[in-house]
Enzyme design. Sequence first.
Site, short mmCIF file in Angstrom:
data_model
loop_
_atom_site.label_atom_id
_atom_site.label_comp_id
_atom_site.label_asym_id
_atom_site.label_seq_id
_atom_site.Cartn_x
_atom_site.Cartn_y
_atom_site.Cartn_z
N LYS A 190 14.16 5.47 44.50
CA LYS A 190 14.57 4.62 46.19
C LYS A 190 13.42 4.64 47.44
O LYS A 190 12.12 4.42 46.29
CB LYS A 190 16.10 4.60 47.25
CG LYS A 190 17.22 4.45 46.04
CD LYS A 190 18.79 5.54 46.88
CE LYS A 190 19.03 4.76 45.87
NZ LYS A 190 20.86 4.97 46.50
N GLU A 196 22.22 -1.94 47.66
CA GLU A 196 20.95 -1.46 49.01
C GLU A 196 20.49 -3.33 49.21
O GLU A 196 19.98 -3.36 49.91
CB GLU A 196 20.34 -0.49 48.78
CG GLU A 196 21.15 0.89 49.82
CD GLU A 196 20.42 1.99 48.55
OE1 GLU A 196 20.00 1.82 48.02
OE2 GLU A 196 20.95 3.17 48.42
N SER A 201 26.53 8.68 43.21
CA SER A 201 26.61 10.34 43.33
C SER A 201 27.42 11.16 42.57
O SER A 201 27.39 12.03 42.37
CB SER A 201 28.20 10.60 44.06
OG SER A 201 27.62 10.51 45.46
N ASN A 224 16.43 6.90 40.11
CA ASN A 224 16.35 5.53 41.38
C ASN A 224 16.04 6.27 42.73
O ASN A 224 16.93 6.87 42.77
CB ASN A 224 17.98 5.24 41.78
CG ASN A 224 17.84 4.00 42.36
OD1 ASN A 224 16.30 3.99 42.84
ND2 ASN A 224 18.50 3.55 42.87
N GLY A 237 20.69 8.74 42.05
CA GLY A 237 20.33 8.32 43.26
C GLY A 237 19.67 9.74 43.72
O GLY A 237 18.38 10.08 42.94
N GLY A 260 25.83 8.19 47.31
CA GLY A 260 24.99 8.43 48.48
C GLY A 260 25.98 9.31 49.50
O GLY A 260 25.52 9.42 50.49
P1 PGA Z 1 23.50 7.90 44.53
O1 PGA Z 1 22.50 6.63 44.21
O2 PGA Z 1 23.36 8.90 42.65
O3 PGA Z 1 22.31 8.63 45.52
O4 PGA Z 1 24.70 7.70 45.17
C1 PGA Z 1 22.29 5.94 43.08
C2 PGA Z 1 22.14 4.47 43.54
O5 PGA Z 1 22.41 4.27 44.53
O6 PGA Z 1 21.30 4.22 42.20
#
Ligand code: PGA
Length: 255
Positions: free
Chosen positions: A15, A101, A215, A13, A236, A177
């Site tokens: 984003k 989000e 994460s 992802n 992410g 995140g």
């Molecule tokens: P992250 O995001 O791996 O940066 O924690 C995961 C996500 O929001 O899909």
Amino acid sequence: MEKTSPKKWVIGNWKLNPYFQDAQALFQSITQHIEGQSLDCQVAIAPPTAYLAFFSAQNLPLPIVAQDISIVNGTGAYTGEISADLLKHANVNYTLIGHSERRELFGDHVERLQQKIKNAIGSGLHIIYCVGESLEQREAGHAKDIVIQQLQELKAVLSEDDWQNVIIAYEPIWAIGTGKTALPQDAQDMHATIRSYLQDHTTWANRISLLYGGSVKPENAVELAACTDIDGALVGGASLDASSFISIIQAFAQK
Ligand code: PGA
């Protein structure tokens, strides 16, 4: 005989990242790695909307996933919207729905999410439906109730057959995140709860892939992949670095 266990998935992802030239280079590094390999894991990328048509036209065995869709469908006078139907016609067959989000920053309340689910399924898209609790909800002991509630909201707009086009991603909001990952046993515990809910409500339960997100990185991917009910990852930050993302793919492919 038809395979009845859930398919393994690792989805990047991206984003709102990165800029186009970097995105092309990243995409190329990932596809070069997976092309010609018979990985026991489906890899997919969810790039920013601006790049969807570009990447989906590359004709590679790598599904391109939209990060969101509109509450309206088809075509029409809806400036700025991207509909499920439009995506389907642009060769994009998957979309995330309900990422935290979108829920927290962009007003995706239950009715909007349910409309999006109906549009996606109605247009023949597969959905990756995101669920997960906040830190406050977890600390108050409500994590499972929240996730079950989100599953009920999904179920309310699906027919029995629609479940075959659903992937669930459990993403505890406090782990997104932040660098904090759920402990593998806590993630497994929630995934087992989700599986059990699905078993009670659809005959497709044992084929629905349950992804963990929050994460995920090379350092924790092997442990997460080892959990019985974790069938993959929604990644992410670590998906923006080709070598980290590839390590995560390998962890799940070797599960
Ligand atoms: P992250 O995001 O791996 O940066 O924690 C995961 C996500 O929001 O899909």
